[in-house]
Enzyme design. Structure first.
Site, PDB file in Angstrom:
ATOM      1  CD  GLU A   8      -3.282  -0.822   2.037  1.00  0.00           C
ATOM      2  OE1 GLU A   8      -3.256   0.088   2.628  1.00  0.00           O
ATOM      3  OE2 GLU A   8      -4.290  -1.787   1.863  1.00  0.00           O
ATOM      4  CD  GLU A  58      -3.893  -5.843   3.471  1.00  0.00           C
ATOM      5  OE1 GLU A  58      -4.909  -5.118   3.899  1.00  0.00           O
ATOM      6  OE2 GLU A  58      -2.723  -5.649   3.503  1.00  0.00           O
TER       7      GLU A  58
END
Ligand code: BGP
Length: 479
Positions: free
Chosen positions: A165, A373
């Site tokens: 991320e 995720e």
């Protein structure tokens, strides 16, 4: 598109689950580990810190046995950079090496494929003291760390992720980024850090291909499709703007080695342009991923200029929460989506958005995809007989997996799905009470209790689904 029959999940599909080192390991200062930015950060006093978390460092063998029982084909975890290099770039810590050797051996012994994230938010504190990602020396330190990991573990790890991320670290620099409080000109600093991380990522991808020709490596941003709040053309432009700034800036650099044109114009207009050299562009062009990993929790909706109620309160939440878009009044403004439900923490739930996101990424880059995720944070309750009835999580996962099957039927080359999280762990900024795992960890924010592990209802549901290679989507299961 509606289909008569759906394509099945391909054979060998990597059903998995994810964690990250700082959220699950604990042992924050044991066996020579150096501190990371997380260990030096301030968190709300009512929430757990990251010193013990789920104590996976000491209990990993039992945890991996549970993951094997769950039926995982792959397990995604991260290496704590400051466990290998306590100062980020000095002496290698043999005890840190030994821990990851044992962990990877244990994972392989159970026939599970390790999927390793090199860097998941926990920059070594010693590097942060020297300017962190603002300092170009961190690029070389990251390459060295990555090369060490490839050399030490590359004989047993086939799949690597570079940076978790990165886009959230830049977009939410105050919450999960590496921006020291009080940094002047924070946005410009963050976009320079972004450029340095991109160079570091490119160097890691090049090194991986050089040292481990049969391994595969990819980036792991958080990508979510962006809806316009209405069919007003101005709202569509706003959605376009935000998608380039939130998503494509990061993947265009990782996959094509060039800046997204619209995001570049945005940075130029705002005075955020990073300084870059011709050699940087060469390096970016040479770093090529083999696949794209992405995290998806929900879609995002933005408008051009719709005024919102409680703007100030909303703004405060947006700064804190990585899943909310925030605003830049000339570019996009986060908007509500009346068609979607929320979870207990105010995050939208949008399974169809996952299909849209898969299509968008695949159409742009034509690389194989893996979801690294996706999951439901909830206040799970331990009930009599050590049971956790997490039916909402089962529904969430089932709905998202159904959309993945539709995406595969649409032609998207998807090769794996790793929900967050394999086991309960401490949330980025909302403590241990915001749980995601298939396995419950018996502790509270401040009371560590016995840290015992208990299988949630979703554990048995996911186990059955994996056995059937994704064909058992029904949500009822005896527990
Ligand atoms: C992602 C992070 C994870 C994880 C997850 C859930 O942004 O990569 O580390 O924590 O979000 O978020 P949270 O813990 O804030 O609920």
């Amino acid at each position: 598109m509606h289909y008569q029959t759906l394509a099945p999940f391909p054979p060998g599909f990597l059903w998995g689950a994810s964690t990250s080192a700082y959220q699950v390991e604990g042992a924050w200062n044991e066996d020579g580990k150096g501190p990371s930015v997380i260990d030096r950060a301030q968190f709300a006093p009512e929430l757990s810190d990251f010193t013990v978390t789920s104590d996976h460092y000491h209990r990993f063998a039992g945890d991996i046995a549970l993951f094997a029982e769950l039926g995982l084909k792959t397990y995604r975890f991260s290496i704590a950079w400051s466990r290998l290099y306590p100062d980020g770039d000095g002496e290698l810590n043999p005890q840190g090496v030994a821990f990851y050797q044992r962990l990877i051996d244990e994972i392989r012994r159970h026939g599970i494929e390790p999927l390793v994230t090199l860097y998941h938010f926990d920059l070594p504190w010693a590097l942060q003291l020297q300017g962190g990602w603002s300092n170009p020396r961190t690029i070389a330190a990251f390459e060295r760390f990555a090369r060490t990991a490839f050399e030490l573990f590359g004989d047993r790890v086939n799949f690597w992720l570079t940076i978790n991320e990165q886009n959230m670290m830049i977009l939410k620099g105050d919450v999960i980024g590496t921006l020291p409080p009080g940094t002047p000109d924070p946005q410009k600093t963050l976009y320079q850090q972004n450029h340095h991380m991109m160079l570091a990522q490119a160097r890691a991808m090049i090194a991986c291909h050089e040292l481990l020709p049969s391994a595969k490596i990819g980036p792991a941003p958080n990508i979510s499709c962006v809806y316009p709040a209405s069919s007003r053309p101005e709202d569509v432009i706003a959605a376009n703007n935000y998608s380039s700034i939130r998503n494509w800036l990061y993947l265009d650099l990782a996959c094509h080695g060039r800046y997204n044109a619209l995001a570049w114009r945005f940075m130029a207009e705002k005075g955020y342009l990073p300084s870059i050299t011709a050699q940087d562009l060469d390096l970016l062009a040479q770093g090529r991923p083999d696949f794209i990993a992405f995290n998806y929790y929900a879609s995002t909706t933005v408008a051009a200029d719709a005024p919102r109620e409680n703007a100030a309160a909303q703004r405060a939440r947006e700064i804190e929460d990585q899943q909310l878009p925030g605003m830049d009044s000339a570019v996009y403004i986060g908007a509500d989506n009346p068609h979607l439900e929320h979870n207990q923490f105010g995050w939208y739930i949008d399974p169809v958005g996952l299909r849209v996101t898969c299509r968008e990424i695949y159409e742009r880059y034509h690389l194989p995809l893996i979801v690294t995720e996706n999951g439901l944070g909830a206040f799970d309750k331990l009930t009599a007989g050590n049971k956790i009835h997490d039916d909402d999580r089962i529904r969430y996962l089932s709905d998202h997996i159904r959309q993945l099957q539709l995406a595969i039927t649409d032609g998207v080359a998807l090769f794996g799905y790793c929900p967050w999280s394999a086991i309960d762990l401490v949330s980025t900024h909302q403590g241990i009470s915001k749980r995601y795992g298939f396995v419950y960890v018996n502790r509270d924010e401040h009371d560590l209790k016995d840290l015992a592990r208990h299988r949630k209802k979703s554990f048995f549901w996911y186990q059955r689904l994996i056995k059937a290679n994704g064909q058992r989507l029904e949500t009822d299961i005896e527990y």
